[in-house]
Design a protein around this motif. Structure first.
Motif, PDB file in Angstrom:
ATOM      1  N   GLN A  22       3.990  10.184 -31.538  1.00 26.12           N
ATOM      2  CA  GLN A  22       5.696  10.568 -32.161  1.00 26.12           C
ATOM      3  C   GLN A  22       5.670  11.469 -33.909  1.00 26.12           C
ATOM      4  O   GLN A  22       6.263  12.504 -33.869  1.00 26.12           O
ATOM      5  CB  GLN A  22       6.742   9.572 -32.495  1.00 26.12           C
ATOM      6  CG  GLN A  22       7.322   8.651 -30.904  1.00 26.12           C
ATOM      7  CD  GLN A  22       8.239  10.003 -30.919  1.00 26.12           C
ATOM      8  OE1 GLN A  22       9.198   9.742 -31.631  1.00 26.12           O
ATOM      9  NE2 GLN A  22       8.156  10.589 -30.209  1.00 26.12           N
ATOM     10  N   SER A  23       4.563  11.407 -34.122  1.00 25.03           N
ATOM     11  CA  SER A  23       4.326  11.973 -35.671  1.00 25.03           C
ATOM     12  C   SER A  23       3.844  13.475 -35.141  1.00 25.03           C
ATOM     13  O   SER A  23       3.594  13.972 -36.276  1.00 25.03           O
ATOM     14  CB  SER A  23       3.292  11.295 -36.473  1.00 25.03           C
ATOM     15  OG  SER A  23       2.153  11.782 -35.812  1.00 25.03           O
TER      16      SER A  23
ATOM     17  N   GLY B 251       7.452  14.613 -32.451  1.00 26.64           N
ATOM     18  CA  GLY B 251       8.566  14.323 -32.978  1.00 26.64           C
ATOM     19  C   GLY B 251      10.003  14.881 -32.808  1.00 26.64           C
ATOM     20  O   GLY B 251      10.291  15.059 -32.640  1.00 26.64           O
ATOM     21  N   ASP B 252       9.837  16.155 -33.280  1.00 27.00           N
ATOM     22  CA  ASP B 252      10.375  17.139 -34.315  1.00 27.00           C
ATOM     23  C   ASP B 252      10.048  18.619 -33.348  1.00 27.00           C
ATOM     24  O   ASP B 252      10.683  18.979 -33.394  1.00 27.00           O
ATOM     25  CB  ASP B 252      10.618  17.059 -35.882  1.00 27.00           C
ATOM     26  CG  ASP B 252       9.510  17.125 -36.312  1.00 27.00           C
ATOM     27  OD1 ASP B 252       8.013  17.735 -35.662  1.00 27.00           O
ATOM     28  OD2 ASP B 252       9.358  17.861 -37.195  1.00 27.00           O
ATOM     29  N   ARG B 253       9.160  18.365 -32.468  1.00 20.95           N
ATOM     30  CA  ARG B 253       9.017  19.175 -31.128  1.00 20.95           C
ATOM     31  C   ARG B 253       8.492  19.152 -30.365  1.00 20.95           C
ATOM     32  O   ARG B 253       7.735  19.229 -29.818  1.00 20.95           O
ATOM     33  CB  ARG B 253       7.082  20.338 -31.930  1.00 20.95           C
ATOM     34  CG  ARG B 253       7.123  20.618 -34.034  1.00 20.95           C
ATOM     35  CD  ARG B 253       5.935  20.900 -33.597  1.00 20.95           C
ATOM     36  NE  ARG B 253       4.789  20.100 -34.201  1.00 20.95           N
ATOM     37  CZ  ARG B 253       4.965  19.559 -35.188  1.00 20.95           C
ATOM     38  NH1 ARG B 253       6.212  19.519 -36.720  1.00 20.95           N
ATOM     39  NH2 ARG B 253       4.219  18.389 -35.244  1.00 20.95           N
TER      40      ARG B 253
ATOM     41  N   GLU C  34      15.260   5.717 -28.150  1.00 20.29           N
ATOM     42  CA  GLU C  34      14.361   6.613 -28.487  1.00 20.29           C
ATOM     43  C   GLU C  34      12.811   6.624 -27.574  1.00 20.29           C
ATOM     44  O   GLU C  34      11.857   6.473 -27.755  1.00 20.29           O
ATOM     45  CB  GLU C  34      14.256   6.106 -29.809  1.00 20.29           C
ATOM     46  CG  GLU C  34      15.614   7.111 -30.381  1.00 20.29           C
ATOM     47  CD  GLU C  34      15.822   6.519 -31.349  1.00 20.29           C
ATOM     48  OE1 GLU C  34      15.106   6.164 -32.587  1.00 20.29           O
ATOM     49  OE2 GLU C  34      16.850   7.267 -32.941  1.00 20.29           O
TER      50      GLU C  34
ATOM     51  N   ASN D 135       7.776  24.885 -28.765  1.00 17.84           N
ATOM     52  CA  ASN D 135       8.659  24.096 -29.974  1.00 17.84           C
ATOM     53  C   ASN D 135       7.637  23.953 -30.894  1.00 17.84           C
ATOM     54  O   ASN D 135       7.627  23.225 -31.701  1.00 17.84           O
ATOM     55  CB  ASN D 135       8.843  22.936 -29.711  1.00 17.84           C
ATOM     56  CG  ASN D 135      10.224  22.859 -28.429  1.00 17.84           C
ATOM     57  OD1 ASN D 135      11.021  23.974 -29.054  1.00 17.84           O
ATOM     58  ND2 ASN D 135      10.781  21.701 -28.023  1.00 17.84           N
TER      59      ASN D 135
END
Length: 275
Positions: free
Chosen positions: A204-205, A208-210, A38, A154
């Motif tokens: 990451q903020s 992170g999910d994109r 990670e 994304n």
């Protein structure tokens, strides 16, 4: 008989110890692998190959255990404090290791994983496979992604919102984050891996999910590479217009001086004739 009994007791204690601690060590190593993949794999391999940072094969033998744990948990502090090894690494690799806020337990787990990792089948092989499978990058498409002219698949924010880079028209981008001029030169072959993992807390903020897609990573890497080349060419060719301008000014001055002398040569006879 007593010796036999003592021997059996020793074997039993050793077996119990192994059964108790071996699963713990295995679990620690597994947790370390997760954290490594990670946070670390964008810049490091578990083998000897260097990426953005050094390969980590044998790091527990080359460096003191406590130093490694301290550097994993507080790299920026060690650099700021003038640690000789940390500053030497920064001078060699040019990119400071980011502080991910890892705990000592997480650092110990990473080190446990590195001590057991098979470098021939883990990160080195993964890095090689990734390089082979990476799609061809299009610098024009990368520029569109950077500027926001094309949306990231994304839903991530356009790079220009926070970053600037040489070669852009106008102001060149945002100023909230680091200037990405010469980023391809700094990261070299590891740039695409960095774009894939974005191993920086702020990034990451946001991503992170994109995450970026494989094609987007390649396109952005190609754009940064071209921007670096154009910047270098601009420095070289900037001397030509400057020299040319200087030459034009010199020619104008010479013509002006010659013209004045010629004009004076015409005026004197005229003035003398009127007298």
């Amino acid at each position: 008989m007593r010796m036999v009994a003592e021997g059996r007791r020793f074997i039993c204690v050793g077996l119990i110890t192994f059964l108790v601690y071996a699963p713990r060590a295995e679990a620690q190593s597994a947790a370390g692998q997760v954290t490594f993949e990670e946070k670390c794999v964008a810049c490091h391999t578990t083998g000897s190959d260097r990426l953005v940072g050094p390969g980590l094969a044998g790091v527990s033998e080359r460096r003191d255990h406590d130093w490694v744990i301290s550097f994993i948990t507080n790299p920026d502090g060690m650099i700021a404090g003038g640690d000789s090894i940390a500053t030497d690494l920064l001078a060699e690799y040019l990119v400071p290791m980011p502080n991910f806020g890892l705990t000592q337990a997480e650092a110990e787990a990473i080190l446990a994983y590195l001590e057991t990792a098979d470098s021939s089948t883990t990160a080195d092989a993964t890095a090689t496979a990734t390089a082979i499978q990476a799609p061809q990058g299009d610098p024009d498409a990368g520029r569109a992604l950077f500027t926001g002219a094309a949306r990231l698949e994304n839903g991530g924010a356009a790079c220009v919102s926070c970053h600037s880079v040489g070669g852009l028209d106008g102001a060149g981008g945002g100023t909230l984050a680091v200037d990405l001029s010469k980023v391809a030169t700094r990261y070299g072959d590891g740039l695409r891996s960095v774009l894939g993992a974005l191993p920086f807390p702020v990034m990451q903020s946001v991503f992170g999910d994109r995450p970026l897609t494989d094609q987007e990573m390649s396109d952005l890497a190609a754009f940064f590479g071209r921007a670096d080349q154009q910047a270098a060419a601009g420095v070289r060719f900037l001397t030509f217009p400057i020299t040319g301008l200087g030459g034009v000014v010199l020619v104008v001055l010479l013509f002006g001086l010659l013209g004045r002398r010629r004009l004076n040569g015409v005026r004197k006879p005229l003035i003398g004739g009127h007298r």
